[in-house]
Design an enzyme around this catalytic site. Structure first.
Site, PDB file in Angstrom:
ATOM      1  N   PHE A 124       0.806  -1.226   0.000  1.00  0.00           N
ATOM      2  CA  PHE A 124       0.000   0.000   0.000  1.00  0.00           C
ATOM      3  C   PHE A 124       0.840   1.278   0.000  1.00  0.00           C
ATOM      4  O   PHE A 124       0.299   2.379   0.017  1.00  0.00           O
ATOM      5  CB  PHE A 124      -0.959   0.001   1.201  1.00  0.00           C
ATOM      6  CG  PHE A 124      -0.278  -0.075   2.544  1.00  0.00           C
ATOM      7  CD1 PHE A 124       0.179   1.066   3.174  1.00  0.00           C
ATOM      8  CD2 PHE A 124      -0.113  -1.300   3.183  1.00  0.00           C
ATOM      9  CE1 PHE A 124       0.792   0.994   4.412  1.00  0.00           C
ATOM     10  CE2 PHE A 124       0.501  -1.379   4.429  1.00  0.00           C
ATOM     11  CZ  PHE A 124       0.964  -0.218   5.041  1.00  0.00           C
ATOM     12  N   HIS A 147      -3.809  10.678  11.837  1.00  0.00           N
ATOM     13  CA  HIS A 147      -2.591   9.932  12.187  1.00  0.00           C
ATOM     14  C   HIS A 147      -2.241  10.219  13.636  1.00  0.00           C
ATOM     15  O   HIS A 147      -2.466  11.317  14.134  1.00  0.00           O
ATOM     16  CB  HIS A 147      -1.424  10.392  11.299  1.00  0.00           C
ATOM     17  CG  HIS A 147      -0.072  10.016  11.848  1.00  0.00           C
ATOM     18  ND1 HIS A 147       0.501   8.786  11.640  1.00  0.00           N
ATOM     19  CD2 HIS A 147       0.797  10.700  12.639  1.00  0.00           C
ATOM     20  CE1 HIS A 147       1.675   8.733  12.261  1.00  0.00           C
ATOM     21  NE2 HIS A 147       1.878   9.880  12.876  1.00  0.00           N
TER      22      HIS A 147
HETATM   23  P1  ATP Z   1      -0.988   6.167  11.252  1.00  0.00           P
HETATM   24  O1  ATP Z   1       0.478   5.783  11.268  1.00  0.00           O
HETATM   25  O2  ATP Z   1      -1.403   6.890   9.988  1.00  0.00           O
HETATM   26  O3  ATP Z   1      -1.408   6.865  12.495  1.00  0.00           O
HETATM   27  P2  ATP Z   1      -1.643   3.573  12.158  1.00  0.00           P
HETATM   28  O4  ATP Z   1      -0.460   3.744  13.071  1.00  0.00           O
HETATM   29  O5  ATP Z   1      -2.955   3.249  12.757  1.00  0.00           O
HETATM   30  O6  ATP Z   1      -1.857   4.854  11.278  1.00  0.00           O
HETATM   31  P3  ATP Z   1       0.092   2.144  10.377  1.00  0.00           P
HETATM   32  O7  ATP Z   1       0.215   0.670  10.442  1.00  0.00           O
HETATM   33  O8  ATP Z   1       1.205   2.979  10.924  1.00  0.00           O
HETATM   34  O9  ATP Z   1      -1.310   2.518  11.039  1.00  0.00           O
HETATM   35  O10 ATP Z   1      -0.141   2.524   8.846  1.00  0.00           O
HETATM   36  C1  ATP Z   1       0.063   3.852   8.379  1.00  0.00           C
HETATM   37  C2  ATP Z   1      -1.034   4.235   7.428  1.00  0.00           C
HETATM   38  O11 ATP Z   1      -0.931   3.448   6.251  1.00  0.00           O
HETATM   39  C3  ATP Z   1      -2.453   3.948   7.929  1.00  0.00           C
HETATM   40  O12 ATP Z   1      -2.976   4.977   8.714  1.00  0.00           O
HETATM   41  C4  ATP Z   1      -3.229   3.807   6.640  1.00  0.00           C
HETATM   42  O13 ATP Z   1      -3.533   5.082   6.101  1.00  0.00           O
HETATM   43  C5  ATP Z   1      -2.221   3.122   5.740  1.00  0.00           C
HETATM   44  N1  ATP Z   1      -2.363   1.669   5.760  1.00  0.00           N
HETATM   45  C6  ATP Z   1      -1.896   0.803   6.702  1.00  0.00           C
HETATM   46  N2  ATP Z   1      -2.193  -0.464   6.394  1.00  0.00           N
HETATM   47  C7  ATP Z   1      -2.865  -0.398   5.215  1.00  0.00           C
HETATM   48  C8  ATP Z   1      -3.447  -1.378   4.361  1.00  0.00           C
HETATM   49  N3  ATP Z   1      -3.383  -2.670   4.643  1.00  0.00           N
HETATM   50  N4  ATP Z   1      -4.074  -0.941   3.243  1.00  0.00           N
HETATM   51  C9  ATP Z   1      -4.122   0.377   2.936  1.00  0.00           C
HETATM   52  N5  ATP Z   1      -3.586   1.344   3.690  1.00  0.00           N
HETATM   53  C10 ATP Z   1      -2.971   0.964   4.821  1.00  0.00           C
HETATM   54 MG    MG Z   2       1.427   4.333  12.425  1.00  0.00          MG
END
Ligand code: ATP
Ligand code: MG
Length: 154
Positions: free
Chosen positions: A59, A117
């Protein structure tokens, strides 16, 4: 000791949909102090650098495209145990799994277009705060830079 600061972003979908002011209000009402805030649009290089931990994931390119698709808000939030408290209010990454009453439950459209975020550790919070704000900006906004660094002033 848990830190008292975290970085919040309001992502392009939420800004486009006109939810930014509601989100700031909910954050304020939940007891966070909004120490500094700015509206900006990320360049491709900036978005790639900010999300470098996700480089190589399926992604990643789409995430960078989304995050550069329009203006966002960046804000430094202050509250006791800020990282965990903001993640709790934000809700799960996938809005389908987010609890009732959380920001993502209300304002996210999908796993990718998930409105906000939040930093995931005190160490990352510090790095992320200084990705978006200079020490000068934080001091001029009335922030205590020592506290953000978790340093006790002598
Ligand atoms: P953020 O870092 O944005 O606060 P998070 O910590 O909840 O979110 P992360 O795992 O850090 O989640 O992922 C960063 C961002 O990448 C997510 O907020 C989302 O926008 C995107 N993302 C994560 N996993 C996926 C996925 N499987 N498909 C699409 N987008 C994703
Ligand atoms: Mg994150």
């Amino acid at each position: 000791m848990a830190g008292n600061h975290t970085l919040m972003l309001i992502k392009p979908n939420a800004v486009k949909n006109g939810f930014a002011q509601n989100i700031f209000l909910e954050v304020h009402d939940a007891g966070f102090k909004i120490l500094a805030q700015k509206k900006l649009q990320l360049s491709k290089n900036e978005a790639e650098a900010f999300y470098y931990v996700h480089e190589g994931k399926p992604f990643f390119n789409s995430l960078v495209e989304f995050m550069t698709s329009g203006p966002i808000y960046a804000a430094v939030l202050e509250k006791e145990n800020a990282v965990a408290e903001w993640r709790k209010l934000m809700g799960a990454t996938d809005p389908a799994k987010a609890e009732e009453g959380t920001i993502r439950k209300k304002y996210a459209e999908s796993m990718e277009h998930n409105a906000v975020h939040g930093s995931d550790s005190d160490e990352n919070a510090l790095n992320e705060i200084f990705f978006y704000f200079s020490a000068r900006e934080i001091v001029n906004a009335g922030g205590d830079i020592y506290q953000i660094h978790n340093i006790v002033k002598k």
